[in-house]
Write an enzyme that holds these catalytic residues in place. Structure first.
Site, PDB file in Angstrom:
ATOM      1  N   ASP A  36     -85.691  -0.240 124.611  1.00  0.00           N
ATOM      2  CA  ASP A  36     -86.402   0.848 125.464  1.00  0.00           C
ATOM      3  C   ASP A  36     -87.409  -0.794 126.399  1.00  0.00           C
ATOM      4  O   ASP A  36     -86.822  -1.121 127.195  1.00  0.00           O
ATOM      5  CB  ASP A  36     -87.501   1.710 125.496  1.00  0.00           C
ATOM      6  CG  ASP A  36     -86.751   2.889 125.593  1.00  0.00           C
ATOM      7  OD1 ASP A  36     -85.251   2.571 125.959  1.00  0.00           O
ATOM      8  OD2 ASP A  36     -87.461   3.644 124.797  1.00  0.00           O
ATOM      9  N   ALA A  37     -87.959  -1.303 124.942  1.00  0.00           N
ATOM     10  CA  ALA A  37     -89.041  -3.108 125.668  1.00  0.00           C
ATOM     11  C   ALA A  37     -87.892  -3.529 126.559  1.00  0.00           C
ATOM     12  O   ALA A  37     -88.900  -4.747 127.411  1.00  0.00           O
ATOM     13  CB  ALA A  37     -89.482  -2.165 124.655  1.00  0.00           C
ATOM     14  N   TYR A  39     -85.076  -3.476 127.924  1.00  0.00           N
ATOM     15  CA  TYR A  39     -84.263  -3.116 129.278  1.00  0.00           C
ATOM     16  C   TYR A  39     -85.358  -2.848 130.112  1.00  0.00           C
ATOM     17  O   TYR A  39     -85.267  -3.990 130.979  1.00  0.00           O
ATOM     18  CB  TYR A  39     -84.242  -1.799 129.057  1.00  0.00           C
ATOM     19  CG  TYR A  39     -83.571  -1.123 130.300  1.00  0.00           C
ATOM     20  CD1 TYR A  39     -82.203  -1.217 130.123  1.00  0.00           C
ATOM     21  CD2 TYR A  39     -84.728  -0.290 130.830  1.00  0.00           C
ATOM     22  CE1 TYR A  39     -81.316  -0.576 131.212  1.00  0.00           C
ATOM     23  CE2 TYR A  39     -83.968  -0.119 132.764  1.00  0.00           C
ATOM     24  CZ  TYR A  39     -82.566  -0.107 132.465  1.00  0.00           C
ATOM     25  OH  TYR A  39     -81.927   0.119 133.685  1.00  0.00           O
ATOM     26  N   LEU A  86     -67.883  30.585 142.242  1.00  0.00           N
ATOM     27  CA  LEU A  86     -66.486  31.504 142.091  1.00  0.00           C
ATOM     28  C   LEU A  86     -66.810  32.644 141.793  1.00  0.00           C
ATOM     29  O   LEU A  86     -68.053  33.545 141.533  1.00  0.00           O
ATOM     30  CB  LEU A  86     -66.661  30.144 140.043  1.00  0.00           C
ATOM     31  CG  LEU A  86     -66.664  28.638 139.874  1.00  0.00           C
ATOM     32  CD1 LEU A  86     -66.591  28.962 138.902  1.00  0.00           C
ATOM     33  CD2 LEU A  86     -65.466  28.818 140.760  1.00  0.00           C
ATOM     34  N   ARG A 138     -74.539  21.825 147.826  1.00  0.00           N
ATOM     35  CA  ARG A 138     -74.137  22.860 148.135  1.00  0.00           C
ATOM     36  C   ARG A 138     -74.300  23.017 149.205  1.00  0.00           C
ATOM     37  O   ARG A 138     -73.264  22.970 150.347  1.00  0.00           O
ATOM     38  CB  ARG A 138     -73.287  23.430 147.465  1.00  0.00           C
ATOM     39  CG  ARG A 138     -72.810  24.874 147.059  1.00  0.00           C
ATOM     40  CD  ARG A 138     -72.333  25.985 146.352  1.00  0.00           C
ATOM     41  NE  ARG A 138     -71.603  27.287 146.997  1.00  0.00           N
ATOM     42  CZ  ARG A 138     -72.472  28.007 147.944  1.00  0.00           C
ATOM     43  NH1 ARG A 138     -73.176  27.635 148.284  1.00  0.00           N
ATOM     44  NH2 ARG A 138     -70.988  28.493 148.102  1.00  0.00           N
ATOM     45  N   GLU A 172     -72.676  18.809 138.382  1.00  0.00           N
ATOM     46  CA  GLU A 172     -73.692  19.476 138.299  1.00  0.00           C
ATOM     47  C   GLU A 172     -75.161  18.520 138.028  1.00  0.00           C
ATOM     48  O   GLU A 172     -75.004  18.352 136.332  1.00  0.00           O
ATOM     49  CB  GLU A 172     -73.441  20.897 137.479  1.00  0.00           C
ATOM     50  CG  GLU A 172     -74.826  21.600 137.288  1.00  0.00           C
ATOM     51  CD  GLU A 172     -74.237  23.018 138.655  1.00  0.00           C
ATOM     52  OE1 GLU A 172     -74.931  24.222 138.927  1.00  0.00           O
ATOM     53  OE2 GLU A 172     -73.372  22.653 139.362  1.00  0.00           O
ATOM     54  N   TYR A 224     -67.459  17.258 136.858  1.00  0.00           N
ATOM     55  CA  TYR A 224     -66.886  18.402 137.171  1.00  0.00           C
ATOM     56  C   TYR A 224     -65.824  18.097 137.823  1.00  0.00           C
ATOM     57  O   TYR A 224     -64.604  19.652 137.572  1.00  0.00           O
ATOM     58  CB  TYR A 224     -67.456  19.569 137.090  1.00  0.00           C
ATOM     59  CG  TYR A 224     -68.312  20.097 138.418  1.00  0.00           C
ATOM     60  CD1 TYR A 224     -67.423  20.400 138.785  1.00  0.00           C
ATOM     61  CD2 TYR A 224     -69.221  20.644 138.004  1.00  0.00           C
ATOM     62  CE1 TYR A 224     -67.825  21.069 140.277  1.00  0.00           C
ATOM     63  CE2 TYR A 224     -70.039  20.928 139.875  1.00  0.00           C
ATOM     64  CZ  TYR A 224     -68.632  21.212 140.233  1.00  0.00           C
ATOM     65  OH  TYR A 224     -69.727  21.689 141.461  1.00  0.00           O
ATOM     66  N   LYS A 288     -60.290  27.059 134.244  1.00  0.00           N
ATOM     67  CA  LYS A 288     -59.795  26.480 135.478  1.00  0.00           C
ATOM     68  C   LYS A 288     -58.620  27.151 135.300  1.00  0.00           C
ATOM     69  O   LYS A 288     -57.972  26.299 133.897  1.00  0.00           O
ATOM     70  CB  LYS A 288     -60.657  25.371 135.920  1.00  0.00           C
ATOM     71  CG  LYS A 288     -61.708  25.669 135.983  1.00  0.00           C
ATOM     72  CD  LYS A 288     -62.006  24.400 137.197  1.00  0.00           C
ATOM     73  CE  LYS A 288     -63.568  24.054 137.124  1.00  0.00           C
ATOM     74  NZ  LYS A 288     -63.833  22.716 137.524  1.00  0.00           N
ATOM     75  N   LYS A 312     -70.268  34.854 132.488  1.00  0.00           N
ATOM     76  CA  LYS A 312     -71.385  35.490 132.509  1.00  0.00           C
ATOM     77  C   LYS A 312     -71.150  35.851 131.671  1.00  0.00           C
ATOM     78  O   LYS A 312     -70.835  36.994 130.710  1.00  0.00           O
ATOM     79  CB  LYS A 312     -71.752  35.655 133.861  1.00  0.00           C
ATOM     80  CG  LYS A 312     -71.120  35.791 135.091  1.00  0.00           C
ATOM     81  CD  LYS A 312     -71.994  34.253 135.419  1.00  0.00           C
ATOM     82  CE  LYS A 312     -73.714  34.275 135.892  1.00  0.00           C
ATOM     83  NZ  LYS A 312     -74.056  33.099 136.860  1.00  0.00           N
ATOM     84  N   CYS A 406     -92.599  55.474 157.582  1.00  0.00           N
ATOM     85  CA  CYS A 406     -92.343  55.063 157.556  1.00  0.00           C
ATOM     86  C   CYS A 406     -93.399  53.887 156.508  1.00  0.00           C
ATOM     87  O   CYS A 406     -94.752  53.654 157.676  1.00  0.00           O
ATOM     88  CB  CYS A 406     -92.216  53.965 158.626  1.00  0.00           C
ATOM     89  SG  CYS A 406     -91.576  52.002 158.279  1.00  0.00           S
ATOM     90  N   CYS A 409     -94.260  51.309 160.302  1.00  0.00           N
ATOM     91  CA  CYS A 409     -94.982  51.454 161.478  1.00  0.00           C
ATOM     92  C   CYS A 409     -95.218  52.881 161.659  1.00  0.00           C
ATOM     93  O   CYS A 409     -95.544  53.745 162.830  1.00  0.00           O
ATOM     94  CB  CYS A 409     -93.807  51.432 162.391  1.00  0.00           C
ATOM     95  SG  CYS A 409     -91.879  52.209 162.448  1.00  0.00           S
ATOM     96  N   CYS A 424     -85.922  54.256 158.527  1.00  0.00           N
ATOM     97  CA  CYS A 424     -86.555  54.257 159.417  1.00  0.00           C
ATOM     98  C   CYS A 424     -85.829  53.957 161.006  1.00  0.00           C
ATOM     99  O   CYS A 424     -85.223  52.906 160.796  1.00  0.00           O
ATOM    100  CB  CYS A 424     -87.673  53.158 159.043  1.00  0.00           C
ATOM    101  SG  CYS A 424     -88.739  53.216 160.918  1.00  0.00           S
TER     102      CYS A 424
END
Length: 671
Positions: A36-37, A39, A86, A138, A172, A224, A288, A312, A406, A409, A424
């Site tokens: 990291d250093a 980079y 979907l 989307r 995604e 995807y 799919k 799901k 109600c 109202c 109502c």
């Protein structure tokens, strides 16, 4: 450091390419090549050079990842190909039903591809000549928001592809579990409200107007699908995923191919428990049909592809205490009871309310205030009470009764013949008017940015609106006087309202809230009758003759437009300039006979002298064309201006008809 500009440009190019390569190794391949250093040191060197020589900075520079200046608002983007949702399957039986429908549609057994259903935010990414030019949400499936600046901060999204191709890729965007936990720790330490789940955190991050905030959230993305490409050799979904991976996109490794639904079911069910081991959240498995030509043969419904579904996962169930029952009045007058709960975590979300639907359900389940209840999230979305633990009662629980008047109202409530709902029926009920305004402004209706529930409530409480027509009479001074409504916010809201005047008739019909008329039926009616005047003249018999409009809906539509108050509202909207004509993708019959572009797929390229690119696209669409960005085998006509370049070459290679600007101008003038 080199001093001549030629050497500096070369140095900037070298550093840009090196850093992009290192980022791809780290964020896409999970195979870091430098520390990291190291980079960070190279990045500082590049940033210093770009600051001193901004003319040499490239569009794919890694310095773009930190986020630019805050935006004033998101611009709308109309998708060239709709981003459909979907259908869902919740068990093995429903997956077998999906397979049966697919086999019936194909007359053959298909090959399936299964992949993780990432719990994030669907986005679409456009590249021209290999360079990232636009990213969008989307939205409602037809129109999204331009979030390019925020998407550039996601390091797994390539700013430049491995090949100079023009392509639109969908994926995604999500927040990994580790990023989510780190973010909530920081927010908690700062006294800020924590996010309920990674999906909300990802969506909230990408809808920040300040890209620097998105940059700090450490989001990720899996590609995807391909929405548009010049590559005509791709024959399957699996090939498409491999292709985008080769271009530099990050794709999900948990993808499998099967040749029968039983193996698909085993795969799906295996992830119910294993999903906890993933470094990101999933809420199901996407299935799919693999072959793209078979996908085309199966086609689409109005809302989803017939060649795909989502399995799901079963909803998590938990026990909590029902502390009260609250009543709300909807836009049709239905009075709905809602359970108020002791807050509890369900499927990663803190839940404090749950649906009770109606009084009959309360009696059937013997629900009392103070009961211990079992709740779950139906389809991982809507919490509902599924069981009452009567054996744990203390005797202090209280019965609940629906009101005779109600709660908003005070009008007497009624239960109409054949209905379980209590209503109502006072047309002046403020709750119904307020909910109607919220519905009118909603995304699938008129889609008025900035006009959410809070603002509608303020407008109503200050007596600024009493009907949807009043929205088009609002003045800036009135808005600025509202709480948390500054000059810029007021201007943006008025502009958003003004923009909706040109919406197609189907958006208006859905926004009016006609009973039984959803967004699909609204489009069907708009296509069939073309103008609101023609629709208002139609009787029940003529309405019933329209496909997908049954007797019940036809009666409701006819009764709605017979009301004098409705006709007065339509006239008010007309006077305010609201469009009353269908301007959607299907043109009327007269236009189909006259226009050479109707039903054609058109690509516009090069520099046009008498049109901006936006105006040319609008003119072609007005003549019935579908305008796309890439030349493919399905393109019918290429409209080529000056310096048309590679797209003209591709059209000539494929034998596609090519129009010059003069031909296009003559066609628009004749129509």
């Amino acid at each position: 450091m080199a001093t001549d500009e030629s050497s500096i440009k070369q140095q900037i190019n070298r550093l840009t390419d090196e850093l992009n390569g290192y980022a791809h190794d780290y964020y896409v391949l999970d195979d870091p090549k430098i520390s990291d250093a190291e980079y960070d040191q190279l990045l500082r060197e590049l940033r210093e050079l770009e600051d001193n020589y901004p003319q040499f900075k490239r569009a794919d520079s890694p310095t773009e990842r930190v986020g630019g200046e805050p935006l004033e608002q998101f611009q709308k983007v109309r998708h060239e190909r709709p981003m459909l949702s979907l259908s869902n399957a919740f068990d093995a039986g429903e997956l077998r039903d999906f397979d049966r429908r697919v086999r019936e549609g194909l007359g053959d057994s298909p090959e399936y591809v299964c992949e993780m259903k990432i719990d994030g935010l669907a986005v679409t990414l456009k590249y021209e000549d290999g360079v990232f030019v636009q990213g969008a949400t989307r939205g409602d499936g037809d129109v999204g928001e331009d979030i390019t600046a925020n998407l550039k901060t996601i390091r797994s999204i390539p700013l430049k592809l491995a090949a100079p191709v023009t392509i639109e890729v969908r994926g995604e965007a999500f927040m990994p579990k580790r990023s989510f936990h780190d973010l909530n720790k920081r927010r908690e330490a700062n006294g800020e409200q924590v996010f309920a789940n990674p999906r909300n955190a990802a969506a909230g991050s990408l809808r920040q107007l300040d890209p620097k905030i998105a940059a700090k959230r450490h989001l990720d993305m899996f590609a995807y699908a391909i929405a548009a490409t010049e590559n005509t050799a791709i024959q399957s979904h699996e090939e498409a995923i491999n292709y985008v991976s080769e271009l530099g996109f990050k794709t999900n490794e948990e993808i499998r191919r099967f040749d029968n639904i039983e193996d698909v079911i085993v795969f799906c069910e295996s992830w119910v428990e294993k999903r906890a081991d993933l470094p990101y959240e999933i809420d199901g498995v996407v299935i799919k049909v693999n072959n793209l030509s078979e996908q085309d043969k199966l086609g689409y419904t109005a809302k989803s592809p017939r060649w795909a579904t989502s399995f799901k996962f079963p909803a998590e169930e938990v026990i909590t205490t029902l502390t009260d029952i609250e009543l709300s009045v909807g836009r049709t007058g239905v009075i709905t009871p809602t359970a108020i709960l002791e807050p509890v975590s369900v499927a990663g979300t803190t839940v404090s309310r749950a649906s009770l639907h109606n009084e009959d359900l309360i009696r059937e389940q013997d629900v009392k205030i103070g009961d211990k209840v079992t709740i779950k999230k139906a389809g991982d979305i809507i919490p509902k009470v599924v069981n009452v633990l009567t054996g744990q009662r203390s005797g202090e629980e209280r019965d609940f009764y629906m009101p005779e008047h109600c709660p908003e109202c005070g009008a007497e409530t009624v239960r109409l013949d054949g209905e379980v709902a209590l209503r109502c029926v006072n047309p002046a009920c403020p709750a119904q008017i307020r909910e109607g305004l919220i519905h009118f402004a909603s995304r699938d209706a008129m889609n008025i940015d900035g006009l959410g529930e809070r603002v509608v409530t303020q407008l109503f409480e200050h007596n600024l609106v009493r009907s949807v027509a009043d929205l088009y009479r609002l003045e800036k001074a009135e808005l600025i006087a509202l709480e948390r409504m500054g000059d810029k916010s007021a201007s943006n809201l008025l502009e958003a309202i003004e923009t909706t005047k040109s919406n197609s008739l189907d958006k208006l019909l859905f926004g009016l809230g006609i009973r039984y008329v959803g967004s699909k039926a609204a489009r069907t009616l708009a296509e069939r009758f073309e103008t609101i005047d023609r629709l208002m003249e139609a009787g029940t018999e003529e309405l019933e003759a329209v496909d997908e409009i049954g007797e019940k809906m036809a009666s409701a539509i006819a009764a709605y437009f017979q009301q004098e108050s409705v006709r007065e509202l339509i006239e008010e909207l007309r006077q305010e300039g609201v469009n009353m004509t269908y301007t959607g993708p299907t043109s009327n019959q007269a236009q189909e006979a006259d226009s050479a572009l109707t039903g054609k797929t058109v690509v516009i390229t090069g520099t046009l002298q008498t049109y901006s690119r936006k105006d040319a696209k609008a003119a072609a669409e007005a003549l019935g064309a579908s305008v796309t960005s890439s030349v493919t085998g399905s393109t019918d006509i290429l409209i080529a201006g000056e310096k048309a370049g590679s797209k003209r070459d591709k059209a000539e290679e494929l034998g596609i008809e090519i129009w010059d600007e003069e031909t296009f101008r003559a066609e628009t003038a004749n129509n």
